[in-house]
Design a protein around this motif. Sequence first.
Motif, PDB file in Angstrom:
ATOM      1  N   ILE A 180      -2.611 -47.013 -35.896  1.00 59.39           N
ATOM      2  CA  ILE A 180      -1.543 -47.880 -36.408  1.00 59.39           C
ATOM      3  C   ILE A 180      -0.259 -47.082 -36.611  1.00 59.39           C
ATOM      4  O   ILE A 180       0.846 -47.550 -36.276  1.00 59.39           O
ATOM      5  CB  ILE A 180      -2.002 -48.572 -37.707  1.00 59.39           C
ATOM      6  CG1 ILE A 180      -3.062 -49.628 -37.391  1.00 59.39           C
ATOM      7  CG2 ILE A 180      -0.815 -49.201 -38.446  1.00 59.39           C
ATOM      8  CD1 ILE A 180      -3.764 -50.196 -38.602  1.00 59.39           C
ATOM      9  N   ARG A 182       0.626 -44.466 -34.974  1.00 54.82           N
ATOM     10  CA  ARG A 182       1.159 -44.170 -33.638  1.00 54.82           C
ATOM     11  C   ARG A 182       1.936 -45.366 -33.089  1.00 54.82           C
ATOM     12  O   ARG A 182       3.050 -45.212 -32.564  1.00 54.82           O
ATOM     13  CB  ARG A 182       0.010 -43.802 -32.705  1.00 54.82           C
ATOM     14  CG  ARG A 182       0.455 -43.358 -31.323  1.00 54.82           C
ATOM     15  CD  ARG A 182      -0.736 -42.891 -30.500  1.00 54.82           C
ATOM     16  NE  ARG A 182      -0.324 -42.395 -29.190  1.00 54.82           N
ATOM     17  CZ  ARG A 182      -1.166 -41.887 -28.296  1.00 54.82           C
ATOM     18  NH1 ARG A 182      -2.465 -41.800 -28.580  1.00 54.82           N
ATOM     19  NH2 ARG A 182      -0.720 -41.448 -27.126  1.00 54.82           N
ATOM     20  N   SER A 183       1.353 -46.568 -33.220  1.00 55.54           N
ATOM     21  CA  SER A 183       2.048 -47.772 -32.765  1.00 55.54           C
ATOM     22  C   SER A 183       3.298 -48.034 -33.598  1.00 55.54           C
ATOM     23  O   SER A 183       4.332 -48.461 -33.070  1.00 55.54           O
ATOM     24  CB  SER A 183       1.107 -48.978 -32.843  1.00 55.54           C
ATOM     25  OG  SER A 183       0.010 -48.826 -31.961  1.00 55.54           O
ATOM     26  N   HIS A 186       6.008 -45.869 -32.361  1.00 53.19           N
ATOM     27  CA  HIS A 186       6.470 -46.298 -31.036  1.00 53.19           C
ATOM     28  C   HIS A 186       7.409 -47.496 -31.135  1.00 53.19           C
ATOM     29  O   HIS A 186       8.425 -47.561 -30.417  1.00 53.19           O
ATOM     30  CB  HIS A 186       5.267 -46.650 -30.163  1.00 53.19           C
ATOM     31  CG  HIS A 186       5.642 -47.109 -28.796  1.00 53.19           C
ATOM     32  ND1 HIS A 186       6.067 -46.248 -27.812  1.00 53.19           N
ATOM     33  CD2 HIS A 186       5.673 -48.367 -28.250  1.00 53.19           C
ATOM     34  CE1 HIS A 186       6.343 -46.926 -26.712  1.00 53.19           C
ATOM     35  NE2 HIS A 186       6.106 -48.219 -26.953  1.00 53.19           N
ATOM     36  N   PHE A 187       7.104 -48.431 -32.031  1.00 53.57           N
ATOM     37  CA  PHE A 187       7.904 -49.655 -32.138  1.00 53.57           C
ATOM     38  C   PHE A 187       8.940 -49.593 -33.258  1.00 53.57           C
ATOM     39  O   PHE A 187       9.521 -50.609 -33.632  1.00 53.57           O
ATOM     40  CB  PHE A 187       6.994 -50.872 -32.315  1.00 53.57           C
ATOM     41  CG  PHE A 187       6.203 -51.208 -31.073  1.00 53.57           C
ATOM     42  CD1 PHE A 187       6.847 -51.656 -29.931  1.00 53.57           C
ATOM     43  CD2 PHE A 187       4.829 -51.062 -31.044  1.00 53.57           C
ATOM     44  CE1 PHE A 187       6.125 -51.968 -28.778  1.00 53.57           C
ATOM     45  CE2 PHE A 187       4.096 -51.363 -29.906  1.00 53.57           C
ATOM     46  CZ  PHE A 187       4.748 -51.818 -28.761  1.00 53.57           C
ATOM     47  N   SER A 295      -6.268 -52.014 -35.220  1.00 49.79           N
ATOM     48  CA  SER A 295      -5.181 -51.206 -34.684  1.00 49.79           C
ATOM     49  C   SER A 295      -4.601 -51.815 -33.411  1.00 49.79           C
ATOM     50  O   SER A 295      -3.390 -51.755 -33.177  1.00 49.79           O
ATOM     51  CB  SER A 295      -5.663 -49.772 -34.419  1.00 49.79           C
ATOM     52  OG  SER A 295      -6.662 -49.743 -33.426  1.00 49.79           O
ATOM     53  N   THR A 298      -2.524 -54.839 -34.480  1.00 54.88           N
ATOM     54  CA  THR A 298      -1.255 -54.391 -35.043  1.00 54.88           C
ATOM     55  C   THR A 298      -0.258 -54.065 -33.940  1.00 54.88           C
ATOM     56  O   THR A 298       0.919 -54.447 -34.012  1.00 54.88           O
ATOM     57  CB  THR A 298      -1.470 -53.155 -35.935  1.00 54.88           C
ATOM     58  OG1 THR A 298      -2.383 -53.475 -36.980  1.00 54.88           O
ATOM     59  CG2 THR A 298      -0.163 -52.683 -36.536  1.00 54.88           C
ATOM     60  N   ALA A 299      -0.710 -53.374 -32.905  1.00 51.95           N
ATOM     61  CA  ALA A 299       0.175 -53.027 -31.791  1.00 51.95           C
ATOM     62  C   ALA A 299       0.700 -54.278 -31.101  1.00 51.95           C
ATOM     63  O   ALA A 299       1.882 -54.327 -30.699  1.00 51.95           O
ATOM     64  CB  ALA A 299      -0.568 -52.138 -30.803  1.00 51.95           C
ATOM     65  N   GLY A 303       4.617 -55.090 -31.038  1.00 51.02           N
ATOM     66  CA  GLY A 303       5.269 -55.206 -29.742  1.00 51.02           C
ATOM     67  C   GLY A 303       6.065 -56.496 -29.612  1.00 51.02           C
ATOM     68  O   GLY A 303       7.164 -56.501 -29.030  1.00 51.02           O
TER      69      GLY A 303
END
Length: 314
Positions: A180, A182-183, A186-187, A295, A298-299, A303
């Motif tokens: 989570i 990491r995502s 990223h976002f 996870s 969540t991504a 997104g």
Amino acid sequence: MSERKPPSGESLYRGPSKAPRDKRERERDRASQPRPSQAHAEPPPREPREHREPRAPLRERLAEAAPVALSEQRLYGFNACMAVFGKRPEALRKVWLLQARIPKLKPVIEYCVKHRIGYTVVEATDLEKLSGSAHHEGVVFSVLPVAELSLAAWLRTLARGPQLAIWLDGVGNPHNLGAILRSAAHFGAAGVLLPQGAQALSGAAARVAEGGAEAVPLVRLGRSDEAIAQLQAAGFQLAATVVRGGQALYAATLPDRFVLVMGAEQMGVAPELAQALSLRLIVPGSGKVESLNVSVATAVFLGEWWRQHATSVG
């Protein structure tokens, strides 16, 4: 003729009976007397070298000689460690690495030498012992943990305009937390909110986050009702993610300032928390499985928020 032996502690040579004794004889007598510290006990004889207990293997001596202080934690994984070094080099306390990692960790070694920080080249089995994992990727750091923020302190750091955060309700698996984070990095999420009693960031979670743990602040919440009120006062809308009975994600217009509340595997968001929120969202799918991993879900949510707001996010 039998040989007579003098009593213990007396000189072997007395000279003629009642003859005067010279200085050397008196010194020999004094030397033969036990010293006060030796009269009661003698030190045990030293064991021969071949009978001594062998030294413990290096990996065991490393673990014993380098205990983790309460104020420190061990991180492992190349990207996770380099993220700490890139953002918080002053947090570094000790480094263990494989010989093969020296070229890529040369800046870290130079920093250690300059600042008198210990580093040790070890074997892979030693790193596994130090990290408690086979996924150490050739390096282990002992560092000061990243500081968590209070909700009030975190809110003061936020700029106006679109902001995204994730509230984790009961998500305790370190691999899910790491994925989570990491995502979230990223976002462009502004923070991950942790309720009272939730575990702090672990080395396993930081490794899975691949550097995301250094990019996204961790925020410690107080009471849920007070946290909701503070977030709403700061212009956030909160949405609970549910398996059924919610609005389809791709049909929803997600708010600019958005807190996504994610629940634990199997349990989901706590019913009392979900009921306190006006917005409920689902990820539509084929229905062949009940839900996505937390996870992964969540991504998907992050997104979609990014797709809707990417042009306005700084």
